[in-house]
Write an enzyme that holds these catalytic residues in place. Sequence first.
Site, mmCIF file in Angstrom:
data_model
loop_
_atom_site.group_PDB
_atom_site.id
_atom_site.type_symbol
_atom_site.label_atom_id
_atom_site.label_comp_id
_atom_site.label_asym_id
_atom_site.label_seq_id
_atom_site.Cartn_x
_atom_site.Cartn_y
_atom_site.Cartn_z
ATOM 1 N N ALA A 293 0.845 -1.190 0.000
ATOM 2 C CA ALA A 293 0.000 0.000 0.000
ATOM 3 C C ALA A 293 0.883 1.243 0.000
ATOM 4 C CB ALA A 293 -0.878 -0.006 1.241
ATOM 5 N N GLY B 168 0.491 -5.178 0.867
ATOM 6 C CA GLY B 168 -0.529 -5.276 -0.172
ATOM 7 C C GLY B 168 0.006 -5.937 -1.438
ATOM 8 N N GLU C 247 -0.359 -9.501 -0.782
ATOM 9 C CA GLU C 247 -1.794 -9.818 -0.758
ATOM 10 C C GLU C 247 -2.364 -9.883 -2.178
ATOM 11 O OE1 GLU C 247 -2.533 -6.601 2.153
ATOM 12 O OE2 GLU C 247 -3.707 -8.113 3.232
ATOM 13 N N GLU D 214 3.038 -5.157 7.616
ATOM 14 C CA GLU D 214 2.104 -4.128 8.114
ATOM 15 C C GLU D 214 2.212 -3.901 9.607
ATOM 16 O OE1 GLU D 214 1.420 -6.298 5.827
ATOM 17 O OE2 GLU D 214 0.136 -5.449 4.281
HETATM 18 N N1 COA Z 1 4.554 3.496 0.220
HETATM 19 C C1 COA Z 1 5.057 4.704 -0.057
HETATM 20 N N2 COA Z 1 6.375 4.927 -0.191
HETATM 21 C C2 COA Z 1 7.195 3.872 -0.049
HETATM 22 C C3 COA Z 1 6.724 2.580 0.246
HETATM 23 C C4 COA Z 1 5.324 2.400 0.371
HETATM 24 N N3 COA Z 1 4.785 1.218 0.630
HETATM 25 N N4 COA Z 1 7.776 1.750 0.327
HETATM 26 C C5 COA Z 1 8.868 2.485 0.102
HETATM 27 N N5 COA Z 1 8.522 3.774 -0.124
HETATM 28 C C6 COA Z 1 9.419 4.890 -0.439
HETATM 29 C C7 COA Z 1 10.366 5.203 0.672
HETATM 30 O O1 COA Z 1 9.810 6.118 1.577
HETATM 31 C C8 COA Z 1 11.551 5.782 -0.046
HETATM 32 O O2 COA Z 1 11.229 7.107 -0.348
HETATM 33 P P1 COA Z 1 12.361 8.250 -0.350
HETATM 34 O O3 COA Z 1 13.317 7.844 -1.425
HETATM 35 O O4 COA Z 1 11.589 9.489 -0.623
HETATM 36 O O5 COA Z 1 12.972 8.207 1.024
HETATM 37 C C9 COA Z 1 11.567 5.019 -1.365
HETATM 38 O O6 COA Z 1 10.251 4.460 -1.501
HETATM 39 C C10 COA Z 1 12.570 3.897 -1.415
HETATM 40 O O7 COA Z 1 12.405 3.082 -0.269
HETATM 41 P P2 COA Z 1 13.641 2.495 0.542
HETATM 42 O O8 COA Z 1 13.087 1.792 1.721
HETATM 43 O O9 COA Z 1 14.636 3.571 0.784
HETATM 44 O O10 COA Z 1 14.215 1.477 -0.536
HETATM 45 P P3 COA Z 1 14.809 0.032 -0.371
HETATM 46 O O11 COA Z 1 15.133 -0.405 -1.745
HETATM 47 O O12 COA Z 1 15.839 0.035 0.692
HETATM 48 O O13 COA Z 1 13.592 -0.875 0.181
HETATM 49 C C11 COA Z 1 11.381 -1.800 0.312
HETATM 50 C C12 COA Z 1 12.460 -1.154 -0.580
HETATM 51 C C13 COA Z 1 10.128 -1.977 -0.514
HETATM 52 C C14 COA Z 1 11.883 -3.144 0.831
HETATM 53 C C15 COA Z 1 11.122 -0.885 1.537
HETATM 54 O O14 COA Z 1 10.897 0.417 1.069
HETATM 55 C C16 COA Z 1 9.953 -1.255 2.388
HETATM 56 O O15 COA Z 1 10.072 -2.116 3.244
HETATM 57 N N6 COA Z 1 8.813 -0.587 2.169
HETATM 58 C C17 COA Z 1 7.657 -0.731 3.025
HETATM 59 C C18 COA Z 1 6.894 -1.970 2.696
HETATM 60 C C19 COA Z 1 5.664 -2.058 3.537
HETATM 61 O O16 COA Z 1 5.710 -1.983 4.750
HETATM 62 N N7 COA Z 1 4.533 -2.225 2.877
HETATM 63 C C20 COA Z 1 3.307 -2.372 3.535
HETATM 64 C C21 COA Z 1 2.568 -1.107 3.491
HETATM 65 S S1 COA Z 1 1.092 -1.269 4.474
#
Ligand code: COA
Length: 717
Positions: free
Chosen positions: A61, A100, A103, A123
């Site tokens: 999400a 998501g 999911e 989450e």
């Molecule tokens: N929604 C919005 N923005 C997101 C996002 C999400 N689900 N996941 C990552 N981003 C953004 C980060 O804030 C970051 O933004 P910035 O460059 O402005 O700081 C950018 O995407 C890159 O993320 P980053 O974590 O720095 O990259 P990474 O390659 O190290 O890791 C992920 C990628 C996907 C593993 C990690 O971002 C992550 O764990 N995201 C969250 C996943 C999550 O919890 N999803 C469930 C949502 S309910």
Amino acid sequence: MAQYSRVSGAIGLITLQNPPVNALSAAVRQGIVDTVKRALSDPKVNSVVICGQNGIFCGGADIKEFGKNMSGPPLVPMIHAIEAANKPVVAAIEGSALGGGLELALGCHYRIAHSKARLGLPEVSLGLLPAAGGTQRLPRLIGVPAALELITTGRHVTAAEALQLGVVDMVTDHSTVDAAIKFALNVAGKPLDGRRISTYPCPRQSDLDSLFEEVMQKVRKSARGAIAPVACVQAVRAAATQPYLQGMEREKELMATLFTSGQARALQYCFFAQRAVGRWSMPSGARWDTSKARPVHKAAVIGLGTMGRGITVALAQTGLSVVAVETQEKQFMEAKQAVSGMLERGAKRRGVAPALDKISYSRDIQAVADVDLVIEAVFEDMALKKTVFQQLSAVCKPGTFLCTNTSGLDVDHLASQTRNPELVVGMHFFAPAHVMKLLEVVYGPQSSPQAVATAMQLGKKMGKVSVAVGNCQGFVGNRMLKPYLEQALFLLEEGATPELVDRALEEFGFPMGVFRMSDLSGLDVGWRVRKGDGLVEPGSGQPARIRKGRRYSPLGDLLCEQGRFGQKTGRGWYQYDKPGSRVAKSDPWLHNFLEEYRARHGLVAHRIDHQEVLERCLYALINEGFRILEDGIAAGPEDIDIIYVFGYGWPRHRGGPMFYAGMVGLAKVLERLEHYHHAHPDVPYLQPCSLLRRLVASGSPPVHSWREVIKKLHSQL
Ligand code: COA
Ligand code: ADP
């Protein structure tokens, strides 16, 4: 957005497009709904493949949408429509399928993952639960125990583990999209009834009640007051005991409570704050995006005590060559053995070979002549550190960065001992250094942006959360800790017990209260520092309670004089069965000692409740945080909060001290500080900081806009 194309004649290929992680924003959800419809209604299409652009399936999400007015199609019906499709839908998972994203994949009929992909339902770490059917589909697919573990911890699994668990159907080392297309061609036309996870019965589990009870107890204990892990267990319980649609209702209901909770806001703030601290800046205007780090191939560690050993392990584990220097023969032999043991245990846990050959040991500082960066970790003694820095400056090749792992000594002063003070920064690790995630990178007025960038990048490579901070006594973390510790001692003088203070702090969410923590880390450490600062009155028996014009509690000094150093001596604020034992027990001796102490000093004990403990300890710490912001030692509240969450056990679901102050209400924090300062005028720390007053006067703006107020404040000075 989602792009649609027809490939290999009969495959509808849907590509999620929302850089950088293809988060499921309103536009992406709309794109998926539209493209799925299109694929299903296209008579030439037999099966569908969903993938993400730029090597990442989907990061879940869009967290940036939370708290705003949600528009666009909701996830649940979107995923239902995919699952209900009469053509096979295959998820091609590269990079990450999280939240998501996973999911969505669970709504597909088949899942194919690249061997390097990571999958999970994180989450819970954002204060939520997987509310697009994740809590109902995953247990049906992989069984209740495995699903419970993944959902309550938010742990990411590798593709190999996902295959083993049954989350994915196939793993490939090659192009995942090509493999998925081939797979989709093969399964076209095959019946889909057995592929819709929502229709599966939840695998039978013997003794369901005791399993849930056990997990609930475990989760409650480790959650330390966080509500999301508990809700996750409740949602999975619904999957195990109720039909799918009722389970979905329960999932929705539980999510509704979490979604608007303060804890979810705090955890989501932490997610962005953790990323924001990587975008550091210095008062000189130098910034993360304009200052290039220099690569570090070979590093050195000087002094192999507890800290030096941990740092050596952390460096070797990142693949760097390390020269480890220790001058004392006995320490040298012990350290070599200890470091090898730590590396071996770490490697075993991670299933890799230990990096023993990355380290060369020496008893001679000359061995560091050709390294790119040195981290000094000798005794916390300015005179010794000065000598070491003079030596390093003479021995190292030109351009070597010289870093000190001091936990509070003046970095500028050390820099002034070298020929190139611009190459000197502090790298303040936390014990044990190979485990703790926090690193304070301390810059002085002479530190070059490149030195800061290099230390920040090295920290990141070592898996640390690095925060750049200015140089001052105690830097950020320990400077704020001082008033907090002092308040805890004052509370004992005024009638509290260590048990009461610790219980209040542990109920707040700290893993350990301040007194149990002091016993663990050793009371003698602070005693030595206070002696060095001339604060300890030697053996007077009835030391005064004022030093340098302000209130001082000699309680810790008195305990140390009795040889009560904490766990290591079996006695401290608590008693232990034997030296080194970890189980703290209430100690009647200490209670008597406190009573006698109060009587001797004419102190009348009053009833102290949890609220007073929290207000005095935490608001004193927060007040110092405002001073740090005012002084420009930390660039913003996010930096302070990340330091406290990652280095000091501040409960993440409370967002860090500065965020917490905002949640409580700045006006209330100010009012309570004024109240306590009035009651304790001899404690200057309790005098509300002018930045706090200013923020309250300007209407207590939300934490993300404090930087603006601070900037204005600085420009007016
Ligand atoms: N929604 C919005 N923005 C997101 C996002 C999400 N689900 N996941 C990552 N981003 C953004 C980060 O804030 C970051 O933004 P910035 O460059 O402005 O700081 C950018 O995407 C890159 O993320 P980053 O974590 O720095 O990259 P990474 O390659 O190290 O890791 C992920 C990628 C996907 C593993 C990690 O971002 C992550 O764990 N995201 C969250 C996943 C999550 O919890 N999803 C469930 C949502 S309910
Ligand atoms: P910690 O604070 O990491 O627990 P100590 O302060 O006990 O550890 O350890 C510091 C280590 O540094 C000791 O092992 C000490 O022998 C070592 N040491 C002291 N001076 C030097 C020096 N000049 N060069 C290398 N090692 C040194």
